[in-house]
Structure formats: structure tokens, C-alpha cells
Design an enzyme around this catalytic site. Sequence first.
Site, short mmCIF file in Angstrom:
data_model
loop_
_atom_site.label_atom_id
_atom_site.label_comp_id
_atom_site.label_asym_id
_atom_site.label_seq_id
_atom_site.Cartn_x
_atom_site.Cartn_y
_atom_site.Cartn_z
N SER A 325 0.80 -1.23 0.00
CA SER A 325 0.00 0.00 0.00
C SER A 325 0.82 1.27 0.00
O SER A 325 0.27 2.36 -0.14
CB SER A 325 -0.94 0.01 1.21
OG SER A 325 -1.92 -1.01 1.08
N ASP A 364 -11.00 -5.67 0.92
CA ASP A 364 -10.59 -4.37 1.40
C ASP A 364 -9.98 -4.52 2.78
O ASP A 364 -10.03 -5.60 3.39
CB ASP A 364 -11.78 -3.41 1.45
CG ASP A 364 -11.52 -2.16 0.64
OD1 ASP A 364 -10.38 -1.66 0.70
OD2 ASP A 364 -12.44 -1.69 -0.05
N HIS A 370 -15.46 0.37 3.76
CA HIS A 370 -15.16 1.73 4.24
C HIS A 370 -16.24 2.73 3.85
O HIS A 370 -16.13 3.91 4.19
CB HIS A 370 -13.81 2.19 3.68
CG HIS A 370 -12.65 1.36 4.12
ND1 HIS A 370 -11.92 1.62 5.25
CD2 HIS A 370 -12.11 0.24 3.57
CE1 HIS A 370 -10.95 0.72 5.37
NE2 HIS A 370 -11.05 -0.13 4.36
#
Length: 667
Positions: A325, A364, A370
Site C-alpha cells: 500500500s 478491502d 469503508h
Amino acid sequence: MAPRRRSKNPHAEAEQFRRRAVLGFVVVAVCLVGLAGWYFKLQVLDHDEYATRSEANRIRPRPVVPGRGTIYDRNGKLLAENVPAFRLDVTPDKVKDPAKLIADLRAIIELTPEDITRFEATRKATRGFRPITLKLRVSEEEMARFAVDRWRYPGVELVPYLTRRYPYGDLFAHVVGYVGRIDEKDLEALGEINAALTHIGKTGLERYYDEELRGRIGYEKVETNVEGRALRVVGRVPAQAGTDLRLSVDADLQQAIVHAFGELEGAAVAVDPRTGEILAMVSLPSYDPNLFVNGISSKDFRTLNENPSRPQFNRLVLGGVAPGSTLKPLIALAGLDSGKRKPEDTVVSTGMFYLPGTSRGWGDASRRGHGVTNLRKSISQSVNTYYYRLALDLGIEQFDQYMEHYGFGTPTGIDLRGEIGGILPSPQAKLKSRKERWYPGDTVNVAIGQGDWKVTPLQLVRATAGLADGQLRRPHLVSQTRVGFDRPWESLPQPASIPISPNPANVEVVRLGMMDTMQPGGTGWRVASGAQYLMAGKTGTAQVVSRRGTAAVDPRSLPMHLRHRALFVGFAPADNPTIAIAIAVEGGGYGGSTAAPIARKIFDAYLLGIMPEPPVPAAESATPGAAAPSASAAPTSVPPAPATPKPATPAQATPAQVPPSTQEPRR
């Protein structure tokens, strides 16, 4: 009947004598003329040649090896120096029986099999009139024993010289590197003019700047007696000292990073985003470069090579990991610059992403999703769905163009040899390596830094520094040089920087997202809690083993070498960045819980002068020269510093918290 006597002919005998006399005179005259001509040739025509030979019998050139340039950190601390020593040199053409000579010398001087093998190999490859080093670093006791019977060993000399020493030991092994003894391949590359050298740079800066560091060899004209003993110096061509190097590296920050890692393994690099100067770079575990200077023993070398942690492997320029990430801020910037996204554009994260017409999902970070997510939230909470969609909208070709602009897939150009360019995923690369075509699922994978990615910490920190300052610069270690101790330092010219984005406003939005990461609600907020400065960053996790099916993988259940790599990139102070870092921890689990706390300690050390507390040393390692990242590796010249309280870290995720998907979620 008695024989008749012939009567003598005086005239005939006189004529015969005259003929013989003339012939003898002619022969003598011819010999005298030839001798005179030969003398004329020697004394007149060949005078210069024989005068030179005569002088060479009396005057012999002796090479003068200059002192190797020294290396300093940014504050003037000595990282590589020269110390006086004596070596044992042998001139082969003065030795009748080399085997007997070595046998006699072994009775008074300790000679290892490596010394003898190296001497024999060099003797066969070198001209006989050139001295060959038989043993480096002769002890004082051995020198005394040799001096007593010096007359017994013609052609053998004790020669004073300067040898290399690294005061900080393993702390700068992967940066400064080390010098080693010259071998046959080195001699071929250096040529006759440098045949008097005994050492050459093998790794690190010692190798990259070897030509500048070693200087230029000089010569002395030495008058000798009939036995070849030196009497006096009658002439000199001075040697040119090697160039000194001043690095941008801070020795105190380097030590702080080692302490911050504790017993963990991995790599970290810190740069000044305003200049591209490397402030510190660490690859752990490390080793003691002093072992290699005069030839490492077979036992120590074998032990180093058999260490599964590979102390000699430079993870900074040779190692590569999937970025995870940590790549998301750059992908977000690519989305803004390409026009595919605006800062206010949103996607809805439900916890699982599916390609149209497929049942295979990508998860996710939150199993529940989210919700509505814009660019800043996608960075701060590491929302995978945002980047799945963005990468598909960009397409792999345009995606690669932006990643290549940010420096992935090519070396950074740092002044170290052997830097790899890593792997930038692309249809062409996949077809070449695996003979498979590219699928949309591959694009989804690379969108979160997984798949065929391979990046170095140097590439990550360069791109992160570009986000901090707006400019992409070449990272470099050497900032200044000088030729001679009394000469001023001169700055090295550096290549021009290039903008990371044509629109500074887009870079600012990404920066705000990275700042949100270190605020409540972000994946790194607990690490930044209580800081006296603003931080910007991005956590990341790169898995080593692939998942099978939809089963979640708890990294704590895996062997250390198969656990996820914990990553972190960031800069501080966020409102006026002076330091940018990239951290990769091997077997560290998750970036937010392992790499981010290390980053906090590094920021505190650099910005506030609060040094991390040295970890409690583990059991003594059985590996000679392989130094674990512990306080025991610290040189005595680095004073202890006050410790900073260890910041609280978020708990690692349990398997139940990891959503079932075909990819491990990245934080």
C-alpha cells in the site's frame, strides 16, 4: 743407400716468411680495426643505452603508493581511515629457490596457506623484478625475529605502508564498503602503472570511487650497493594523495536507525527531500568490513556465507519487495494528473471488489467496507477498492507510464555499484517471464502493490521525497570532495531534478491524504500520537506467500522467512519536510504495527535529537563478523543518548479481522 739431401733455398724461405708476416699483419690489423669499431659502437653509438643500464644497476626505481583518501560523514566523523602497518615483500628475481625461502620464513613468521597460495599465483602473473607481498600486517614480534636474520633472506623486505580501517565496524558496511587485496583480474584491469597497489575497493563507496580514492602512484630513485641494498634516495617523483570524500550521511542517525530496528531485520533509508542527499541507509543484519581488508579467513568467510540472514546482502540496492500500500499515494497522484479522478470523486467500498462477470473477489482493509471514499480517505484508511477501480480506469499502459515516471523499473542512479532496477509489472514483462498474457485481474493486483512488483527501498524513498518536495531528485551519498588535507572541500554537481507532477495542487492533495494517515482514523495515527511535529506517511504490508482460496493468513502463524514484510514511507515535518524515509522490515507482519513505530523513532532522532534506547543484546551470535542490529554493534565514538518512550502501537489484526478474499488486504 743414403737418401739425398735437398739443398736449402734462402730466397724461397725469405719470400714465404714475408708472405706469412704480411698475412699475420693483415689479420692483426683487421682485428684491431674491428675492436676499435666495436669500442666506437659501445662508447659512442650505444653510449646512451649502456649508460642507462649502468645507472640502472646503481639506481633502482621504487614505487611510492599514496595514502588512500579518507571518508567522513556530514559532521566530520571519520568512517574510513588509514593506519600504519608493515608488510613482507619478496622480489622473485632475487630469490634462487622460492620454495626454500618460504619454508625458512615460516620458521619465524606465521604464513597461512592462503598467504602462500596468493603469493604463488601473483608470482606467476607478475614480472620477476616487481616486489610481491607475501604477508600483510606483520606483527612487531615477527618483525623483530626477521631483523635478527635479515641477511639470510636476500630479496625480502619489510615495507611500511598504510592499511585501511573502519572505526564504525558493521554500522557502515553496506554504505562505505571495504577494500581488499588485489587479485589477478584486478591487475589486468589496473595495468602496469598501478601494479604496486596492494588493495582496491571491492564494495560500496570504496568501489564506486576507487579511482579517485587511490590517488596516483609516485616513484623514488634509490641508490643501491652491489648486493642490491638501498643506500640513499637520489630522486623522487611525488605521489598524488587520494581524494577525500565527505558524505551526506549522519553517523548518529545511522546508529539511531539500527537501535530503532532492535533485533529485526530489513532495510531503511532516509533522505533530505530538498536535495536528494542520503541522511542514513541501513541494511540489517550487517557484518564487519575490517575482516576483508587483509584477506578474510576461510572459516570466517564460510560462516558468513552460511548465515541464512545473509549479512553481506545489501537490501538497499540489491533487495526488492512488493511495495504494498505504500504505492497508493503515487497511484492517486497518477489518477489526478491523468484526469481520471478529481479530489472529490468517490467510490463505495463494501469490503469486497468483483470484476464484472466474475465471482472471484478482492478484499478491502475492512471486512465491513469503508463506505463512501474520496482520495484523501483512500490514502489515510488504505481503501483498496478505490485503487482497484482507478487502475482499471487508467489501464495498465498508462498506469506503467506514470509508475515509470516516478522511478520504478529503473535504478535511481545512487553512487553505489550493482543497483537493480526492480520489476515494473507490464504485459510485456509477464509474457517474457511467464509466457502468459495480461488479464484484468493482474491490473487489480498491481493496483495495491502486489503481483509482479519488485521495488527497492531507494526507489520508494525517492518517490516519497518527490511527494514531499514536489521534485524527483537523484539520491546520492557523496556531497563534497577534496584533494589534499589542506585543500578546501568542493561540492559535487548533481543532475537536475524533475517535477513529480505538472500540477502542484494535485501533489498537495496527496500530501494531505498522507497527513490524514497519521491522524485519528488513519492507519498510522497511534504512532504519531503525542508528536511535537506533523507527520505524513503511508503504511504497507507485502505478503511473501500467496493465499489459497479465500482463507485468511495470519502472518504470526508463518515461519519468520515467510511472514509478511512490513513497510512504511513518509516525511516530516509534514508542513516543511526536511526528512523522507522508506522502511522495509522482513518478517515484520503489518506496516502499521511494525514499520511505523520504527519511523517514529527515526523522526524523533533526526528532528528532536531523541535517540532510541539500544535494545538488550541477544545471545552472542556464532557468526564472526556478522553483526546483529543491536547495541553491541555501536562504536565507542558514538555517545549514548537519552531514550525516548516507546510509542503505543496498534494491535496486529487477528484472522477474524481479515476479510476473506483472494488477496491479503494491505495496510
